[in-house]
Write an enzyme that holds these catalytic residues in place. Structure first.
Site, PDB file in Angstrom:
ATOM      1  N   LYS A  81       0.846  -1.197   0.000  1.00 40.49           N
ATOM      2  CA  LYS A  81       0.000   0.000   0.000  1.00 40.49           C
ATOM      3  C   LYS A  81       0.883   1.250   0.000  1.00 40.49           C
ATOM      4  CE  LYS A  81      -3.968   1.892   2.644  1.00 40.49           C
ATOM      5  NZ  LYS A  81      -4.794   1.719   3.868  1.00 40.49           N
ATOM      6  N   SER A 156      -9.789   1.660   2.781  1.00 40.84           N
ATOM      7  CA  SER A 156      -8.920   2.462   1.944  1.00 40.84           C
ATOM      8  C   SER A 156      -7.865   1.667   1.174  1.00 40.84           C
ATOM      9  CB  SER A 156      -8.201   3.505   2.799  1.00 40.84           C
ATOM     10  OG  SER A 156      -7.335   2.898   3.723  1.00 40.84           O
ATOM     11  N   SER A 180      -9.846  -0.723   6.953  1.00 39.26           N
ATOM     12  CA  SER A 180      -9.273  -0.576   5.612  1.00 39.26           C
ATOM     13  C   SER A 180      -8.540  -1.792   5.067  1.00 39.26           C
ATOM     14  CB  SER A 180      -8.338   0.620   5.568  1.00 39.26           C
ATOM     15  OG  SER A 180      -9.097   1.783   5.410  1.00 39.26           O
TER      16      SER A 180
END
Ligand code: GLN
Length: 484
Positions: A81, A156, A180
């Site tokens: 990420k 997210s 997330s």
């Protein structure tokens, strides 16, 4: 199951490599080809580090030839990420504010992956600074659900979830502040694990809400997620909240041992309200399967569950507004952010550098922390957090683990909730409590691996939670479910 290398689990790929049927270069090349052919449609990545990945793959192959391979992640392609720092690679947190920033050091989790021989293939898209539930808040691009391109991948960590679901990596790292990792895992049909707060070092993660953030893995299976978790977990002097316990060792022990017969609680508050019929039905089947595995399943109550969302949306913005104060246009600046007076610089940088959701959270967080309002909002939210945590403590006196849905619905359509922040916030209603209480929580697909999802049958996940530092128990139950 397809025998394409990119479709293998970590455990399968490792076996193929050990038996000499596959090299890391072949595996990493297959994944890079998949990324190249799917990036235009799925958009999982912000940055792809193909050259460095192939070099790392060759090094892994050389180790294997000389008999010095490093363990279960050696030569395995992993996506990261883009709010985790990888030395020499740009780190954006999907914000225009950080568009040109290149990380000067590795996050602790990245160092641990490298030492284990994992091959980093690139940085994945997210909601700006990890605030959102659909990846639509990214300032740097669109990510779509690989099972239905009209739907969101969740957020997210939407890019990491989409990458693993679409065979663009065998595993990925995400961060989970309110769901997330677990919510996008559920939306994309992969395993996603949020460790106990403190089990994994946060050093080198771009901070969002420091009392809630945890780094954790995405993988095709709970077993693979456990492998990645065991690699990144453990004490780190660079993170004062990191635990000295041996969580990684516990995981290895738990997976080697057979499954215990446990008492599993289903909190009644999670089954009322707006659960979509298909999610409720899948959850019933999951419950029945745990019973058939010999566990005792009972109903429990977490009476303060209804406070979670409100509590989170005070504490999270408060901490976010403090953490994001460093993006002042001087130390970090969006493009064309120089010149003018100091005030003009601040205004320009924060005006063009931050997207709408980030600004909303900063305004909200600054408000709840301001003098005169602090006790009314932040202080109250902290009291509510204590009540929510106590609910879990009391439940865990009666049960070993909790079983819940991950999300009230399956992946929603792109654009469906982007103009209604509260509707968006509601998609994390079942994941936020674990962050408030610091608990380990695993999201796992209800359907078996290899299930073909169609636009009218999107993935559905379920969640297992356990007391703090019982990460091994959570993962063991997940492995038992998926291997039964
Ligand atoms: N969707 C939640 C939020 O917007 C959780 C985000 C996260 O876990 N990083 O804050």
């Amino acid at each position: 199951m397809s025998s394409e290398p990119r479709n293998l689990t970590i455990a399968e790929a490792q076996r193929e490599m050990r038996e000499g049927h596959l090299t890391s270069r072949e595996l990493v090349s297959a994944v890079l080809e998949r990324i190249a052919s799917r990036q235009g449609e799925v958009g999982a990545f912000i940055t792809v580090t193909a050259d460095a990945a192939l070099e790392a793959a060759d090094a892994a192959d050389a180790r294997r030839r000389s008999g010095s391979e490093r363990g279960p992640l050696d030569g395995i392609p992993v996506a990261i990420k883009d709010n985790l720092l990888v030395e020499g690679v740009r780190a954006t947190a999907a914000s225009k504010m950080l568009e040109g920033y290149v990380a000067s050091y590795d996050a602790t989790v990245i160092g641990r992956l490298r030492s284990a021989g994992a091959v980093l293939v690139g940085k994945t898209n997210l909601d700006e600074f990890a605030m959102g539930s659909s990846t639509e808040n990214s300032g740097l691009g669109v990510t779509r659900n690989p099972h239905d391109l009209d739907r969101v991948p969740g957020g997210s960590s939407g890019g990491s979830a989409a990458a693993v679901a679409d065979a663009q990596a065998l595993a990925a790292l995400g961060t989970d502040t309110g769901g997330s990792i677990r919510q996008p895992a559920a939306f994309c049909g992969v395993a996603g694990f949020k460790p106990t707060y403190g089990a994994v070092s946060r050093s080198g993660a771009i901070a969002l809400a420091s009392s809630l953030d945890q780094i954790g893995p995405f993988a095709k299976t709970a077993r693979d997620a456990a492998t990645v978790f065991a690699t990144i977990a453990g004490h780190d002097p660079l993170d004062a909240t990191s635990s000295k316990g041996n969580v990684a060792g516990d995981v290895a022990d738990a997976l080697a041992r057979g499954a215990d017969q446990l008492t599993i609680g289903i909190p009644r508050e999670y089954l009322s309200g707006d659960l979509a019929p298909e999610v409720a039905k899948a959850f019933e089947e999951v419950r029945a399967k745990f019973e058939s595995l010999g566990h005792k399943v009972v109903e429990v109550s977490l009476p303060h569950t209804n406070l979670s969302l409100a509590c989170y949306y005070i504490i999270q913005p408060a901490e976010a507004s403090s953490n994001l104060a460093r993006y002042d246009g001087i130390r970090y600046a969006p493009p064309a952010g120089t010149g003018g007076s100091l005030d003009e610089r601040y205004l320009h940088a924060r005006g063009v550098g931050f997207g709408a959701e980030t600004k909303r959270r900063i305004v909200l967080g600054t408000f709840v922390l301001s003098s005169g309002y602090y006790d009314a909002y932040y202080g109250k939210a902290q009291s509510a957090r204590t009540l929510i945590t106590r609910d879990f403590d009391e439940a865990f006196e009666k049960v070993d683990a909790l079983l819940t849905p991950v999300t009230p619905t399956t992946a929603f359509k792109r654009g469906e909730k982007s103009s209604d922040p509260v509707a968006m916030y509601l998609s994390d209603i079942f994941t936020i409590p674990a962050n408030l209480a610091g608990l380990p929580a695993l999201a796992l697909p209800a359907a078996p691996r290899g299930t073909e999802y169609a636009p009218d049958s999107m993935p559905i996940g379920f969640q297992i939670m356990a007391p703090k530092f019982a990460d091994a128990r959570v993962l063991r139950l997940g492995v038992q479910y998926e291997e039964a």
